[in-house]
Design a protein around this motif. Structure first.
Motif, PDB file in Angstrom:
ATOM      1  N   GLU A   1      15.135  34.598   3.858  1.00  0.00           N
ATOM      2  CA  GLU A   1      13.770  33.929   3.220  1.00  0.00           C
ATOM      3  C   GLU A   1      13.365  32.594   3.383  1.00  0.00           C
ATOM      4  O   GLU A   1      12.445  31.914   3.850  1.00  0.00           O
ATOM      5  N   GLU A   2      14.665  31.707   2.985  1.00  0.00           N
ATOM      6  CA  GLU A   2      14.554  30.146   2.844  1.00  0.00           C
ATOM      7  C   GLU A   2      14.323  29.787   4.701  1.00  0.00           C
ATOM      8  O   GLU A   2      13.306  28.827   4.440  1.00  0.00           O
ATOM      9  N   TYR A   3      14.951  30.109   5.434  1.00  0.00           N
ATOM     10  CA  TYR A   3      14.386  29.770   6.500  1.00  0.00           C
ATOM     11  C   TYR A   3      13.909  30.095   7.512  1.00  0.00           C
ATOM     12  O   TYR A   3      12.784  28.965   7.511  1.00  0.00           O
ATOM     13  N   ARG A   4      13.085  31.157   7.187  1.00  0.00           N
ATOM     14  CA  ARG A   4      11.660  31.698   7.861  1.00  0.00           C
ATOM     15  C   ARG A   4      10.476  30.596   6.851  1.00  0.00           C
ATOM     16  O   ARG A   4       9.628  30.203   7.326  1.00  0.00           O
ATOM     17  N   SER A   5      10.606  30.649   6.130  1.00  0.00           N
ATOM     18  CA  SER A   5      10.160  29.752   4.730  1.00  0.00           C
ATOM     19  C   SER A   5       9.648  28.185   5.730  1.00  0.00           C
ATOM     20  O   SER A   5       8.506  27.195   6.095  1.00  0.00           O
ATOM     21  N   GLU A   6      10.624  27.143   5.892  1.00  0.00           N
ATOM     22  CA  GLU A   6      11.302  26.162   5.869  1.00  0.00           C
ATOM     23  C   GLU A   6      10.398  25.936   7.321  1.00  0.00           C
ATOM     24  O   GLU A   6       9.882  25.842   7.718  1.00  0.00           O
TER      25      GLU A   6
ATOM     26  N   GLY B   1       9.099  28.230   8.361  1.00  0.00           N
ATOM     27  CA  GLY B   1       6.996  28.735   8.546  1.00  0.00           C
ATOM     28  C   GLY B   1       5.624  27.693   8.674  1.00  0.00           C
ATOM     29  O   GLY B   1       5.121  27.947   9.201  1.00  0.00           O
ATOM     30  N   ARG B   2       6.296  26.605   8.314  1.00  0.00           N
ATOM     31  CA  ARG B   2       5.695  25.916   7.702  1.00  0.00           C
ATOM     32  C   ARG B   2       5.100  24.758   8.297  1.00  0.00           C
ATOM     33  O   ARG B   2       3.957  24.211   8.487  1.00  0.00           O
TER      34      ARG B   2
ATOM     35  N   ALA C   1       2.058  27.035   9.884  1.00  0.00           N
ATOM     36  CA  ALA C   1       1.313  27.687   9.723  1.00  0.00           C
ATOM     37  C   ALA C   1       0.870  26.412   9.328  1.00  0.00           C
ATOM     38  O   ALA C   1      -0.807  26.624   9.499  1.00  0.00           O
TER      39      ALA C   1
END
Length: 343
Positions: free
Chosen positions: A144-149, A151-152, A155
């Motif tokens: 979750e943390e990896y994809r969120s960072e 992904g920014r 996006a």
């Protein structure tokens, strides 16, 4: 294989460009670095002059491909599921050498990501026994943390920071040489005497304003007012001396947007024939002295070039290098600082 989790983040970073003492040029590169366990991963590997694939000057389509590769949404560029983590800042060619690693989905969870088998690679195949970074990794990142960072970056990509500098001063010849040097290392530069007539949309393209020593307080105030009216935040640089490498180093420092706590070189003072330096990780530090004689000729002195351990250091300087009006430039691969010699 790696039961403990490591934190993952991203932060702006810079490969400092500049005019070197031998006359060579070093290209300026802005990039996004990987922050593992609160520290730049680049610092944990070794004192490399390298940038990540997430550089601000690569075309958007290629940048997006790099991000998707890190997310395992695109094929690995090298055999064995290996990805480039850091590459050459000048040409990004594998032949120059690159830090690579295997990136894979954690088989235990199916959600987390693992970076392992870090190595220095110069061709398609790698010998881990000979060229591996033993003791670095493997790192297990929460999915979750990896994809969120990452992904920014897909996006809502952050707009590239302006890499243009407005030069204001009385010595046109110096400004012209400075502008040419900045352009050579990848920083745009224009010269003007009055910013009040510059359109607001153009002022917004500058990241820094450099004032020559002869610019009056009134002129400086007018320039600041012009930028304030546009709502543009720029860094103002007061030129220490009409010496091109000094001015380039000052501007490089001003354009550094990396967090202060994540830089290698954090402090430089020069007084009483000594330089005081503070570094946050083991790295090569180069000190160069510049001085003006009574005829305003520039003299250059190579003062120090060695690897320093983290902490504060005091370095004795040659007496002849700090006579008269003198300045010291301290440089690592990612940072550059300038200090006048105080007596």
């Amino acid at each position: 294989m790696c039961a403990e989790y490591a934190t993952f983040g991203l932060a702006p970073a810079m490969r400092a460009g500049g005019v070197l003492a031998n006359g060579d040029y070093q290209v300026h590169r802005d990039f996004t670095d990987f922050i593992v366990e609160g520290r730049p991963l680049l610092f944990q590997l070794s004192d490399l002059d390298a940038v990540s694939p997430l550089a601000s000057d690569v075309p958007p389509a290629i940048f997006t491909t790099h991000v998707r590769r890190l997310l395992l949404e695109a094929e690995a560029p090298l055999p064995g599921g290996r990805f480039v983590i850091y590459g050459c800042p000048e040409c990004e060619s594998l032949e120059c050498g690159a830090v690579t690693a295997v990136i894979e989905s954690d088989p235990a969870s199916g959600e987390d990501f693992i970076w392992r088998d870090f190595a220095w690679q110069t061709q398609d195949e790698v010998d881990l026994e000979r060229d591996g970074y033993h003791g670095i990794g493997p790192f297990r990142f929460r999915g979750e943390e990896y994809r969120s960072e990452l992904g920014r970056l897909l996006a809502a990509p952050e707009p590239a920071l302006p890499r243009r500098v407005l030069l204001i001063g009385a010595r046109v010849a110096v400004l012209a040489r400075l502008a040419a040097a900045l352009r050579t290392i990848g920083i745009g530069a224009e010269i003007t005497q009055d910013a009040s007539g510059v359109p607001p949309e153009e002022l917004r393209t500058y990241g820094a304003v450099a004032f020559g020593r002869a610019v009056t307080d009134t002129q400086r105030a007018l320039v600041r007012e012009a930028f304030e009216r546009t709502g543009t935040e720029v860094v103002y640089v007061d030129g220490l001396a009409p010496i091109i490498p000094i001015l380039v180093a000052q501007i490089e420092d001003a354009l550094d947007r990396s967090p202060a706590e994540q830089r290698r070189l954090t402090r430089l003072v020069a007084a009483d024939g000594e330089a005081g330096i503070e570094v946050t990780s083991t790295c090569r530090v180069r000190l160069t002295g510049y001085r003006l004689d009574r005829l305003y000729r520039t003299h250059t002195h190579e003062l120090f070039d060695d690897v320093l351990e983290p902490g504060k250091h005091r370095i004795a300087l040659e007496a002849k290098a700090v006579k008269g009006e003198a300045f010291i430039v301290a440089r690592t691969t990612d940072s550059v600082l300038v200090a006048p010699m105080v007596r």
